[in-house]
Design a protein around this motif. Structure first.
Motif, PDB file in Angstrom:
ATOM      1  N   SER A  34      10.581   3.164  -3.138  1.00 44.88           N
ATOM      2  CA  SER A  34      10.585   4.587  -2.538  1.00 44.88           C
ATOM      3  C   SER A  34       9.112   5.272  -2.407  1.00 44.88           C
ATOM      4  O   SER A  34       8.871   6.766  -1.271  1.00 44.88           O
ATOM      5  CB  SER A  34      11.672   5.203  -2.908  1.00 44.88           C
ATOM      6  OG  SER A  34      10.963   5.168  -4.102  1.00 44.88           O
ATOM      7  N   GLN A  35       7.897   5.277  -3.255  1.00 47.00           N
ATOM      8  CA  GLN A  35       6.703   5.494  -2.998  1.00 47.00           C
ATOM      9  C   GLN A  35       6.502   4.944  -1.921  1.00 47.00           C
ATOM     10  O   GLN A  35       4.462   5.925  -1.095  1.00 47.00           O
ATOM     11  CB  GLN A  35       6.325   5.607  -3.891  1.00 47.00           C
ATOM     12  CG  GLN A  35       6.293   6.563  -5.610  1.00 47.00           C
ATOM     13  CD  GLN A  35       6.313   7.293  -6.138  1.00 47.00           C
ATOM     14  OE1 GLN A  35       5.361   8.563  -4.670  1.00 47.00           O
ATOM     15  NE2 GLN A  35       6.169   7.839  -7.024  1.00 47.00           N
TER      16      GLN A  35
ATOM     17  N   ILE B 227      -0.166  -6.761   6.515  1.00 44.06           N
ATOM     18  CA  ILE B 227       0.843  -6.211   4.827  1.00 44.06           C
ATOM     19  C   ILE B 227       1.680  -6.762   4.525  1.00 44.06           C
ATOM     20  O   ILE B 227       2.404  -7.258   5.415  1.00 44.06           O
ATOM     21  CB  ILE B 227       0.975  -4.821   4.765  1.00 44.06           C
ATOM     22  CG1 ILE B 227      -0.110  -4.142   5.887  1.00 44.06           C
ATOM     23  CG2 ILE B 227       1.507  -3.965   4.270  1.00 44.06           C
ATOM     24  CD1 ILE B 227      -0.510  -3.529   5.154  1.00 44.06           C
ATOM     25  N   ASP B 228       1.852  -6.616   2.560  1.00 44.47           N
ATOM     26  CA  ASP B 228       3.056  -7.751   2.846  1.00 44.47           C
ATOM     27  C   ASP B 228       3.212  -6.320   1.523  1.00 44.47           C
ATOM     28  O   ASP B 228       2.688  -5.793   0.752  1.00 44.47           O
ATOM     29  CB  ASP B 228       1.652  -8.791   1.553  1.00 44.47           C
ATOM     30  CG  ASP B 228       2.071 -10.564   2.486  1.00 44.47           C
ATOM     31  OD1 ASP B 228       2.892 -10.333   3.057  1.00 44.47           O
ATOM     32  OD2 ASP B 228       0.671 -11.017   2.440  1.00 44.47           O
ATOM     33  N   GLN B 229       4.485  -6.489   1.951  1.00 44.69           N
ATOM     34  CA  GLN B 229       5.638  -5.626   1.212  1.00 44.69           C
ATOM     35  C   GLN B 229       6.888  -6.729   0.221  1.00 44.69           C
ATOM     36  O   GLN B 229       6.900  -7.525   1.021  1.00 44.69           O
ATOM     37  CB  GLN B 229       5.614  -4.738   1.586  1.00 44.69           C
ATOM     38  CG  GLN B 229       7.003  -3.523   1.245  1.00 44.69           C
ATOM     39  CD  GLN B 229       6.099  -2.877  -0.391  1.00 44.69           C
ATOM     40  OE1 GLN B 229       5.008  -2.695  -0.285  1.00 44.69           O
ATOM     41  NE2 GLN B 229       6.623  -3.187  -1.120  1.00 44.69           N
ATOM     42  N   GLY B 230       6.674  -6.425  -0.963  1.00 42.18           N
ATOM     43  CA  GLY B 230       8.134  -6.928  -2.235  1.00 42.18           C
ATOM     44  C   GLY B 230       9.091  -6.159  -1.404  1.00 42.18           C
ATOM     45  O   GLY B 230       9.050  -5.092  -1.512  1.00 42.18           O
ATOM     46  N   PHE B 231      10.845  -6.354  -1.448  1.00 41.78           N
ATOM     47  CA  PHE B 231      11.478  -5.638  -1.363  1.00 41.78           C
ATOM     48  C   PHE B 231      12.329  -5.498  -2.602  1.00 41.78           C
ATOM     49  O   PHE B 231      12.580  -4.253  -2.661  1.00 41.78           O
ATOM     50  CB  PHE B 231      12.892  -7.149  -0.219  1.00 41.78           C
ATOM     51  CG  PHE B 231      12.492  -6.055   1.003  1.00 41.78           C
ATOM     52  CD1 PHE B 231      12.798  -5.040   1.322  1.00 41.78           C
ATOM     53  CD2 PHE B 231      12.918  -7.557   2.163  1.00 41.78           C
ATOM     54  CE1 PHE B 231      12.711  -4.907   2.766  1.00 41.78           C
ATOM     55  CE2 PHE B 231      12.994  -7.034   3.046  1.00 41.78           C
ATOM     56  CZ  PHE B 231      13.081  -5.873   3.333  1.00 41.78           C
ATOM     57  N   SER B 232      12.050  -5.681  -3.804  1.00 46.39           N
ATOM     58  CA  SER B 232      11.896  -5.866  -5.211  1.00 46.39           C
ATOM     59  C   SER B 232      11.398  -4.681  -5.486  1.00 46.39           C
ATOM     60  O   SER B 232      11.542  -4.855  -7.463  1.00 46.39           O
ATOM     61  CB  SER B 232      12.478  -7.408  -5.930  1.00 46.39           C
ATOM     62  OG  SER B 232      13.896  -7.957  -5.408  1.00 46.39           O
TER      63      SER B 232
ATOM     64  N   PRO C 170       0.558  -1.697   0.170  1.00 46.50           N
ATOM     65  CA  PRO C 170       0.377  -0.331   0.354  1.00 46.50           C
ATOM     66  C   PRO C 170       1.106   0.858   0.173  1.00 46.50           C
ATOM     67  O   PRO C 170       2.602   1.668   0.357  1.00 46.50           O
ATOM     68  CB  PRO C 170      -1.018  -0.451   1.326  1.00 46.50           C
ATOM     69  CG  PRO C 170      -0.037  -0.763   2.152  1.00 46.50           C
ATOM     70  CD  PRO C 170       0.441  -2.153   1.260  1.00 46.50           C
ATOM     71  N   ILE C 171       0.414   2.473  -0.739  1.00 45.69           N
ATOM     72  CA  ILE C 171       0.743   3.226  -0.287  1.00 45.69           C
ATOM     73  C   ILE C 171       0.348   4.562   0.916  1.00 45.69           C
ATOM     74  O   ILE C 171      -0.569   4.647   1.609  1.00 45.69           O
ATOM     75  CB  ILE C 171       0.574   4.654  -1.531  1.00 45.69           C
ATOM     76  CG1 ILE C 171       0.840   3.895  -2.898  1.00 45.69           C
ATOM     77  CG2 ILE C 171       0.966   6.136  -1.207  1.00 45.69           C
ATOM     78  CD1 ILE C 171       0.063   5.324  -3.988  1.00 45.69           C
ATOM     79  N   CYS C 172       1.754   4.367   2.388  1.00 46.51           N
ATOM     80  CA  CYS C 172       1.060   4.102   3.578  1.00 46.51           C
ATOM     81  C   CYS C 172       1.054   5.661   3.810  1.00 46.51           C
ATOM     82  O   CYS C 172       0.211   5.787   4.715  1.00 46.51           O
ATOM     83  CB  CYS C 172       2.179   2.973   4.228  1.00 46.51           C
ATOM     84  SG  CYS C 172       2.193   1.510   3.731  1.00 46.51           S
ATOM     85  N   ALA C 173       2.247   6.416   3.614  1.00 47.85           N
ATOM     86  CA  ALA C 173       1.691   7.842   3.669  1.00 47.85           C
ATOM     87  C   ALA C 173       1.568   8.215   2.342  1.00 47.85           C
ATOM     88  O   ALA C 173       2.504   9.307   2.278  1.00 47.85           O
ATOM     89  CB  ALA C 173       2.810   8.578   4.496  1.00 47.85           C
ATOM     90  N   PRO C 174       0.739   8.756   1.811  1.00 47.91           N
ATOM     91  CA  PRO C 174       0.657   9.517   0.568  1.00 47.91           C
ATOM     92  C   PRO C 174       0.971  11.326   0.263  1.00 47.91           C
ATOM     93  O   PRO C 174       1.062  11.140  -0.268  1.00 47.91           O
ATOM     94  CB  PRO C 174      -0.941   9.574  -0.394  1.00 47.91           C
ATOM     95  CG  PRO C 174      -1.745   8.830   0.897  1.00 47.91           C
ATOM     96  CD  PRO C 174      -0.650   7.681   2.183  1.00 47.91           C
TER      97      PRO C 174
ATOM     98  N   GLN D  59       3.645  12.133   1.607  1.00 48.46           N
ATOM     99  CA  GLN D  59       4.853  12.446   2.022  1.00 48.46           C
ATOM    100  C   GLN D  59       5.215  11.572   0.869  1.00 48.46           C
ATOM    101  O   GLN D  59       6.018  10.962   0.969  1.00 48.46           O
ATOM    102  CB  GLN D  59       5.024  11.725   3.423  1.00 48.46           C
ATOM    103  CG  GLN D  59       4.061  12.170   4.706  1.00 48.46           C
ATOM    104  CD  GLN D  59       5.233  11.847   5.871  1.00 48.46           C
ATOM    105  OE1 GLN D  59       6.899  11.332   5.954  1.00 48.46           O
ATOM    106  NE2 GLN D  59       4.592  11.038   6.718  1.00 48.46           N
ATOM    107  N   CYS D  60       4.613  11.414   0.045  1.00 46.34           N
ATOM    108  CA  CYS D  60       5.168  11.044  -1.617  1.00 46.34           C
ATOM    109  C   CYS D  60       4.891  11.544  -2.732  1.00 46.34           C
ATOM    110  O   CYS D  60       3.459  12.133  -2.487  1.00 46.34           O
ATOM    111  CB  CYS D  60       5.087   8.673  -1.265  1.00 46.34           C
ATOM    112  SG  CYS D  60       3.469   8.440  -1.858  1.00 46.34           S
ATOM    113  N   PRO D  61       5.554  11.067  -3.323  1.00 45.39           N
ATOM    114  CA  PRO D  61       5.274  12.123  -5.411  1.00 45.39           C
ATOM    115  C   PRO D  61       3.736  11.845  -5.230  1.00 45.39           C
ATOM    116  O   PRO D  61       3.014  12.072  -6.262  1.00 45.39           O
ATOM    117  CB  PRO D  61       6.548  11.868  -6.150  1.00 45.39           C
ATOM    118  CG  PRO D  61       7.621  10.998  -5.643  1.00 45.39           C
ATOM    119  CD  PRO D  61       7.082  10.731  -4.047  1.00 45.39           C
TER     120      PRO D  61
END
Length: 278
Positions: free
Chosen positions: A228-229, A218-223, A172-176, A178-180
């Motif tokens: 960064s967003q 929450i699942d998140q891939g490192f690749s 997810p975009i966790c903190a929109p 603070q990202c482009p």
């Protein structure tokens, strides 16, 4: 409501409907998977899935491979489009704004405000419609999503905990704010008041509202090419600060796409099945 498509899948049915949305002021579509239990008249728990940028009401149904386990668990899956579309609906100058990029918020700025009312569409109009038309256990409805849709799932869950009993997300975009991606969307849809932006930012909402759910997955891939967003660490910090349990699982080698979602979709469906029956 018009049935556009109906395909048998694991003894259930994957359907696509169209209807005239009063909120979006245009025709819209949504997908729904009805397991055999629902087709036989049994009341079933349901999950709203919110897709990411450029996706539509069919993306999850085609790519996530969720129907098999949903059939076994007796889960109804509801998949709205990601934005209003069609003639007269404003279009953006790039793929991350405008049609296909509604961000699940209610726009207040021209030219977006006339049609881009995705928050009200999801939690009021579509929520009411599916509960009227299908035999859903109304106290057993969850929400999850991917990327922009993960942002939507988290924010709508924390704004409307009386409507959603469980929540999870993929990348997810966790903190929109603070990202482009979020800065572009929020400045276009909401204007320049950054305090208003925080009302649509999962990290800020959790800090303000405190712990509302027994767990968040929450699942998140490192690749992930968009890592960064996404800012999962900020979400973890917010949850830690208010005592909200967060099961943040980070995976080596996985990117942002639907092969990643396919790999962990069963875990999410099982997570919701447990939460919804608690």
């Amino acid at each position: 409501m018009e049935l556009l498509q109906n395909n048998k899948s694991f003894d259930g049915e994957q359907r696509i409907y169209a209807f005239e949305s009063h909120v979006l002021k245009n025709s819209t579509k949504f997908g729904i998977y009805l397991p055999s239990q629902a087709l036989q008249g049994q009341s079933c728990p349901a999950l709203f899935y919110l897709a990411g940028l450029t996706c539509n009401e069919e993306t999850f149904a085609i790519k996530a491979h969720a129907q098999r386990l949903a059939a076994q668990l007796g889960l109804i899956l509801i998949t709205p489009d990601t934005s209003p579309r069609g003639e007269g609906v404003a279009e953006g100058d790039h793929w991350d704004i405008g049609q296909g990029a509604g961000f699940y918020i209610n726009a207040t700025q021209a030219p977006w405000a006339e049609h881009f009312q995705m928050e009200s569409f999801i939690v009021d109009e579509l929520y009411q419609l599916v509960n009227q038309e299908f035999d859903i256990q109304q106290d057993s409805i969850g929400i999850f999503g991917h990327s922009m849709g993960g942002h939507g799932a988290l924010t709508l869950a924390f704004k409307y905990p009386e409507k959603f009993k469980s929540v999870s997300a993929f990348a997810p975009i966790c903190a929109p704010s603070q990202c482009p991606w979020g800065e572009k969307a929020f400045s276009n849809y909401l204007g320049d008041d950054r305090e208003e932006w925080l009302q649509h930012d999962a990290t800020a909402l959790i800090q303000a509202k405190g712990a509302l759910f027994s767990d968040i997955l929450i699942d998140q891939g490192f690749s992930d090419q968009f890592y960064s967003q996404l800012n999962p660490a900020l979400l973890q910090q917010a949850c830690d600060a208010v005592g909200q349990k967060l099961s943040l699982r980070e995976h080596q080698g996985y990117d942002h796409g639907y092969y990643f979602i396919q790999s962990f979709i069963d875990d999410h469906l099982q997570f919701h099945a447990v939460q919804l029956q608690a």
